[in-house]
Design an enzyme around this catalytic site. Sequence first.
Site, PDB file in Angstrom:
ATOM      1  N   HIS A 217       0.840  -1.198   0.000  1.00 22.69           N
ATOM      2  CA  HIS A 217       0.000   0.000   0.000  1.00 22.69           C
ATOM      3  C   HIS A 217       0.877   1.251   0.000  1.00 22.69           C
ATOM      4  O   HIS A 217       0.632   2.196  -0.761  1.00 22.69           O
ATOM      5  CB  HIS A 217      -0.917  -0.003   1.225  1.00 22.69           C
ATOM      6  CG  HIS A 217      -1.760   1.227   1.356  1.00 22.69           C
ATOM      7  ND1 HIS A 217      -2.816   1.509   0.518  1.00 22.69           N
ATOM      8  CD2 HIS A 217      -1.697   2.262   2.238  1.00 22.69           C
ATOM      9  CE1 HIS A 217      -3.370   2.655   0.873  1.00 22.69           C
ATOM     10  NE2 HIS A 217      -2.714   3.131   1.914  1.00 22.69           N
TER      11      HIS A 217
ATOM     12  N   GLN B 252      -7.677  14.467   3.129  1.00 18.50           N
ATOM     13  CA  GLN B 252      -6.353  14.006   3.545  1.00 18.50           C
ATOM     14  C   GLN B 252      -5.242  14.663   2.730  1.00 18.50           C
ATOM     15  O   GLN B 252      -4.211  15.079   3.266  1.00 18.50           O
ATOM     16  CB  GLN B 252      -6.274  12.487   3.403  1.00 18.50           C
ATOM     17  CG  GLN B 252      -4.978  11.868   3.893  1.00 18.50           C
ATOM     18  CD  GLN B 252      -4.992  10.339   3.775  1.00 18.50           C
ATOM     19  OE1 GLN B 252      -5.959   9.747   3.292  1.00 18.50           O
ATOM     20  NE2 GLN B 252      -3.934   9.705   4.226  1.00 18.50           N
TER      21      GLN B 252
ATOM     22  N   GLU C  77      -7.904  -3.411   6.658  1.00 16.46           N
ATOM     23  CA  GLU C  77      -6.950  -3.561   7.756  1.00 16.46           C
ATOM     24  C   GLU C  77      -7.376  -4.685   8.687  1.00 16.46           C
ATOM     25  O   GLU C  77      -8.508  -5.157   8.663  1.00 16.46           O
ATOM     26  CB  GLU C  77      -6.849  -2.259   8.572  1.00 16.46           C
ATOM     27  CG  GLU C  77      -6.494  -1.031   7.759  1.00 16.46           C
ATOM     28  CD  GLU C  77      -6.100   0.153   8.631  1.00 16.46           C
ATOM     29  OE1 GLU C  77      -5.659  -0.079   9.780  1.00 16.46           O
ATOM     30  OE2 GLU C  77      -6.227   1.300   8.162  1.00 16.46           O
TER      31      GLU C  77
ATOM     32  N   ARG D  62       5.315  10.038  -5.912  1.00 14.46           N
ATOM     33  CA  ARG D  62       6.778  10.035  -6.057  1.00 14.46           C
ATOM     34  C   ARG D  62       7.163   8.800  -6.871  1.00 14.46           C
ATOM     35  O   ARG D  62       7.638   7.800  -6.317  1.00 14.46           O
ATOM     36  CB  ARG D  62       7.456   9.994  -4.677  1.00 14.46           C
ATOM     37  CG  ARG D  62       7.105  11.171  -3.763  1.00 14.46           C
ATOM     38  CD  ARG D  62       7.761  11.018  -2.382  1.00 14.46           C
ATOM     39  NE  ARG D  62       7.326   9.802  -1.713  1.00 14.46           N
ATOM     40  CZ  ARG D  62       6.208   9.697  -0.992  1.00 14.46           C
ATOM     41  NH1 ARG D  62       5.415  10.743  -0.866  1.00 14.46           N
ATOM     42  NH2 ARG D  62       5.883   8.552  -0.411  1.00 14.46           N
TER      43      ARG D  62
END
Length: 433
Positions: free
Chosen positions: A140, A246, A207, A149
């Site tokens: 992830h 976020q 999760e 990036r």
Amino acid sequence: MTWWILDETHDPARTSWVESANGHRDFPIQNLPFGLFSPAGRSPRIGVAIGDRILDLAALADAGLVPDDLADACRDDTLARLMAIAPQRRAALRRVLSDLLHDDNRRGEIEPMLHVAQACELHLPTRIGDYTDFYVGIHHANNIGRQFRPDNPLLPNYKHVPIGYHGRSSSIRPSGVPVVRPRGQRKPPEADAPVFAPTARLDYELEMGVWIGTGNELGSPVPIADAAQHIAGFCLLNDWSARDVQGWEYQPLGPFLSKNFHSTISPWVVTPEALAPFRVAQPERPEGDPQPLPYLSDADDRAHGALGVTLEVWLSTQAMRDAGLPPHRLSTGPATNMYWTVNQMVAHHASNGCNLNTGDLLGTGTISAPVREGYGSLMELSEGGKSPLSLPSGETRTFLEDGDEIVITATASAPGRATIGFGECQARILPAR
């Protein structure tokens, strides 16, 4: 360590007189997870899932059928005291429960203490004092980091330290509680200034949750070799995320309002003892990766610290349900895709002397995969919204819309062992208020 002791409760040939338990996907007699439930018109009490029934532990205690030193804890309206008992005592209670549910001669005595699960309400197992979300799903981290990036997706510290942040415990809810679409401050790419509006990029995160049993005193770290003794059990966790909020707020201090509006957990606490047959070796680190510092390194943890658990995520839209279409599976993958083990998470959390408390919840962070079929979020599946997903109804999705429902499931399996599960971690999206 105590959770390595395999006994008759793990025997794959063991059956229960509760017929629905035999071959049950989640709750055969080899599982016996704890939870907090309310029969119709009654107050919350502790129960054990067995097939499609729930065994009332308070009734067992009142009948003198649990160990005397655990009777009061079994009568509580929270799992806190049971979570805090020593693993050896938890294992002893497991053996008692397994024997009672296996022995046909006890059926007449025990059957009146069973409740139909679908007729009961399930609650949070205990009051959650603190919640910490880690970021141990390396795939992830790679998949998300690559969007921003491409040449260097992982930050320099990732392979040295289990990254985590302190979340909000008050907004954690059990499976089935709807999620209200949050509002937040976000800056659309075409805008010169931020706006305050409902999130347009609502996402799920696949999760696992780790429940803390016995805590540690402030100033006293937990050695990695002892970390497992502080874990009371496991659940599934969906740490809902508003990706646009976020993206605007997370620098320089990390996620805040994009994460704290709601998190969903499966309500059953699957014990370390139930998962003992499914412990597997932590995957070897790729050549050239740094080895963990000594406080995070333990030979037993490397050999047995990972879980043989397969995770799945399912989506159904309002249109799919109206048309009678089944949920669509978005992804599936193994829990071994975690770069750090749960024991390393616990040891690192307490390494500076932070005091973990009974009932604290740790999240693993999104468990993803290097291939699309195992991606753990829509942010990955839709490539940040650039590649819509096609659904069986003819609809498409980049992020979640109102009326969408996400269900997370998981099973633990191993050759020659009875498969066990975690129950559902489910919630539906409601419009913003």
